[in-house]
Design a protein around this motif. Sequence first.
Motif, short mmCIF file in Angstrom:
data_model
loop_
_atom_site.label_atom_id
_atom_site.label_comp_id
_atom_site.label_asym_id
_atom_site.label_seq_id
_atom_site.Cartn_x
_atom_site.Cartn_y
_atom_site.Cartn_z
N LYS A 93 -5.48 -7.08 -3.67
CA LYS A 93 -6.62 -7.00 -2.75
C LYS A 93 -6.70 -8.27 -1.90
O LYS A 93 -7.00 -8.20 -0.70
CB LYS A 93 -7.93 -6.77 -3.51
N GLU A 108 -10.02 -0.01 -1.82
CA GLU A 108 -10.31 1.28 -2.47
C GLU A 108 -9.05 1.85 -3.13
O GLU A 108 -9.11 2.37 -4.24
CB GLU A 108 -10.87 2.26 -1.44
N LEU A 109 -7.92 1.74 -2.46
CA LEU A 109 -6.65 2.20 -3.02
C LEU A 109 -6.34 1.44 -4.31
O LEU A 109 -5.99 2.03 -5.33
CB LEU A 109 -5.53 2.00 -2.00
N ARG A 153 0.74 4.16 -2.80
CA ARG A 153 0.46 5.55 -2.43
C ARG A 153 1.58 6.49 -2.92
O ARG A 153 1.31 7.57 -3.42
CB ARG A 153 0.29 5.68 -0.91
N ALA A 176 0.83 -1.21 0.00
CA ALA A 176 0.00 0.00 0.00
C ALA A 176 0.87 1.25 0.00
O ALA A 176 0.56 2.23 -0.70
CB ALA A 176 -0.94 -0.01 1.21
N GLU A 236 -8.44 -0.26 -6.29
CA GLU A 236 -9.42 0.05 -7.33
C GLU A 236 -9.08 1.35 -8.06
O GLU A 236 -9.14 1.41 -9.29
CB GLU A 236 -10.83 0.15 -6.73
N LYS A 237 -8.71 2.37 -7.31
CA LYS A 237 -8.37 3.65 -7.95
C LYS A 237 -7.05 3.57 -8.71
O LYS A 237 -6.94 4.09 -9.82
CB LYS A 237 -8.31 4.76 -6.90
N ASN A 257 -5.29 -7.15 6.54
CA ASN A 257 -6.49 -6.73 7.24
C ASN A 257 -6.93 -7.72 8.31
O ASN A 257 -7.41 -7.32 9.36
CB ASN A 257 -7.64 -6.49 6.26
N LEU A 285 -2.28 8.86 -4.03
CA LEU A 285 -3.56 8.54 -3.39
C LEU A 285 -3.37 8.41 -1.89
O LEU A 285 -2.27 8.12 -1.41
CB LEU A 285 -4.14 7.25 -3.97
N THR A 286 -4.46 8.60 -1.15
CA THR A 286 -4.40 8.46 0.31
C THR A 286 -5.26 7.32 0.83
O THR A 286 -5.24 7.02 2.01
CB THR A 286 -4.84 9.77 0.99
N GLU A 287 -6.01 6.69 -0.06
CA GLU A 287 -6.90 5.60 0.34
C GLU A 287 -6.09 4.41 0.84
O GLU A 287 -4.88 4.38 0.75
CB GLU A 287 -7.79 5.16 -0.85
N ASN A 288 -6.84 3.42 1.31
CA ASN A 288 -6.22 2.21 1.82
C ASN A 288 -6.97 1.00 1.29
O ASN A 288 -8.10 1.12 0.81
CB ASN A 288 -6.23 2.22 3.35
#
Length: 158
Positions: A107, A72-73, A61, A57, A75-76, A115, A66-69
């Motif tokens: 993912k 979502e990170l 980033r 991640a 996908e973008k 996670n 990007l700042t998502e995690n």
Amino acid sequence: MRITGAKTISDAELRATRLINKLELRQTHPIIFEFCKAELLADKYFHTDFEAGKSIAEIIRQRTGLTENGGELVEKAFSLKNPMIKINDLANETKESEHKGFANLIKGVFEMFRNTTTPVPKVNWDINEADALDILSTISLIHRRLDINIKLSTMSPS
């Protein structure tokens, strides 16, 4: 097979050295050693895999801003409509499938090895050396593919 904890400092040093040597034999991506040096030296499989998962991640980033995690990170960053990171030129359906599969692999690593460890005490997350090596090898593969993208994106068109 569950591996029992080392009882002496010498035992811990031998286990840590053995794990590092096995990772080197697998030609593990250098970023694993960078992100997990303390955990590898302490011979902590749980924390080593956890930190290695976070390295993916962090690199995404850094590359995208990007700042998502998590999902979502990914996908973008790997969107087919507007990819910020591509592992190939996406020139045909096969290459698009490879790109989507790579995003799904990332993912999956996040969901299974990063996670799931967050809310769980390490004593409840059973991991042995063989599993730790396989997890780190998968994360290493992801980093090598991300490196290929760097080479593709820095090449000028012929």
